[in-house]
Design an enzyme around this catalytic site. Structure first.
Site, short mmCIF file in Angstrom:
data_model
loop_
_atom_site.label_atom_id
_atom_site.label_comp_id
_atom_site.label_asym_id
_atom_site.label_seq_id
_atom_site.Cartn_x
_atom_site.Cartn_y
_atom_site.Cartn_z
N LYS A 1 37.56 35.38 37.73
CA LYS A 1 38.34 35.30 36.86
C LYS A 1 38.88 34.04 36.36
CE LYS A 1 42.75 36.71 38.48
NZ LYS A 1 43.57 37.63 38.72
N ARG B 1 54.22 44.19 40.86
CA ARG B 1 52.79 44.48 40.26
C ARG B 1 52.75 45.57 39.91
NH1 ARG B 1 48.81 39.81 39.33
NH2 ARG B 1 47.29 41.22 40.07
#
Ligand SMILES: *Cc1c(COP(=O)(O)O)cnc(C)c1O
Length: 354
Positions: free
Chosen positions: A36, A131
């Site tokens: 990414k 998260r």
């Protein structure tokens, strides 16, 4: 060469990959290399594989589709837990995904059945970074709901630390992940093939010998691309920090005051800036701005240059100590991960593979 641009040195990335793959393989850990940070660039993905990565991961399905269409031969996983609205693409293009919601895994199961495919699922466990992930006390219940879903292959569990809460990887939190895997194996009589212990911020724990046995996988992006330990911002031993470099072009150089002239209101981003009057200075402007890059993550290669600030299209530098800088000069920067991902995603920044 056009500017601004990032240059991506595949030799250095291959070196970094090999180095970190060796750290991991010495302890029977496989590396899922994360694409990414370079927006899924195919040549970099192939370099990761050449360097020994056995799997790839990306957080954006668009990048995975491009890599699959380019014929990348290794399994690719979706790292960001899927949106319900993208499960069909996820099943069609990704070999597996990280997950935390039973509802989504059920949707993946239904889509996988339609496509007559098997989809691998790694269940994320939240060990305190807050998260993604199910809380440890809910892991067994969650697994009982997903292990028998059609066309879903429950591959294992994983965790992500050092991102939101900046919680560091430790022997204790890694050990609780391993213990959870053991508990799952005992409760359900199945093999937990993958225990995915985290990202680049877990590397120094491994290097320093503090990782418990039983972690089988690391998902590595920043460590490979920038040779950086995200938890301390220190270089990882025996890796390059300059595999990816930003090059910008100077469009103005002038001696000007360091303190603005006139009444000070709000700047272009709505902040009230504060200035120190250091007298006149040689100031350079390069053609790069906040629209292209997270400026705070830039580190001038020439240590005599200081960054003064930026607006959307102009980056201002104090070049008082570097006399040779003139209009047309190229100024280079090393990058933090934040700067890298913003630059890679900007269509105004050219990308050159070298
Ligand atoms: C981005 C990401 C990684 C890679 O993190 P690095 O710090 O770049 O190594 C690993 N896992 C997940 C879930 C991610 O989103």
């Amino acid at each position: 060469m056009g500017f601004p641009c990032v240059t991506i040195d595949l030799k250095k990335i291959e070196h970094n990959t090999k180095q970190l793959v060796k750290w991991c393989s010495d302890r029977q850990i496989e590396v899922m290399a994360v694409t990414k940070g370079i927006c899924g660039l195919e040549k970099v993905a192939r370099t990761f594989i050449k360097g020994g990565a056995k799997k790839l991961g990306d957080s954006r399905i668009e990048n995975i589709i491009a890599l699959k269409q380019a014929g990348i031969p290794v399994p690719i996983y979706l790292l960001r837990i899927p949106m319900l609205s993208e499960v069909e693409d996820v099943v069609r293009w990704a070999d597996g995904s990280l997950n935390s919601e039973v509802e989504v895994i059920k949707a993946l199961s239904a889509a996988a059945k339609d496509f007559d495919k098997e989809h691998k699922v790694i269940l994320m466990v939240d060990l305190g970074d807050l998260r993604e992930g199910v809380l440890p006390e809910n892991v067994l219940d969650t697994i009982s709901e997903i292990i028998n879903l059609p066309n879903i292959d429950f591959e294992g569990i994983g965790t992500n630390l050092g991102c939101y809460g900046a919680v560091k990887a430790s022997y204790d939190n890694m050990k609780s992940l391993v213990n959870l895997a053991k508990q799952i194996e005992k409760t359900f009589g199945i093999k937990v093939k993958t225990v995915s212990g985290g990202n680049s911020s877990t590397l120094m724990l491994l290097k320093e010998g503090g990782l418990p046995k039983g972690i089988t996988q690391f998902r590595l992006g920043e460590g490979i691309l920038l040779g950086n330990d995200p938890s301390t911002s220190k270089p990882l031993p025996d890796t390059y920090q300059d595999a990816i470099v930003l090059k910008t072009e100077v469009i103005e150089v002038k001696i000007k005051p360091s303190y603005p002239i006139g009444e000070i209101g709000l700047d272009a981003f709505g902040n009230k800036p504060v200035f120190e009057d250091k007298g006149p200075m040689r100031r350079a402007i390069v053609a790069l701005g906040k629209q292209d890059c997270r400026i705070e993550g830039l580190i001038p290669v020439d240590k005599s240059i200081d960054i003064l600030g930026a607006s959307s299209d102009h980056l201002l530098l104090d070049v008082t100590k570097s006399n040779n800088i003139k209009v047309g000069s190229i100024i280079e920067f090393n990058l933090s991960y934040g700067a890298l991902i913003s630059l890679m995603a900007s269509k105004y920044v050219k990308k050159y593979i070298i």
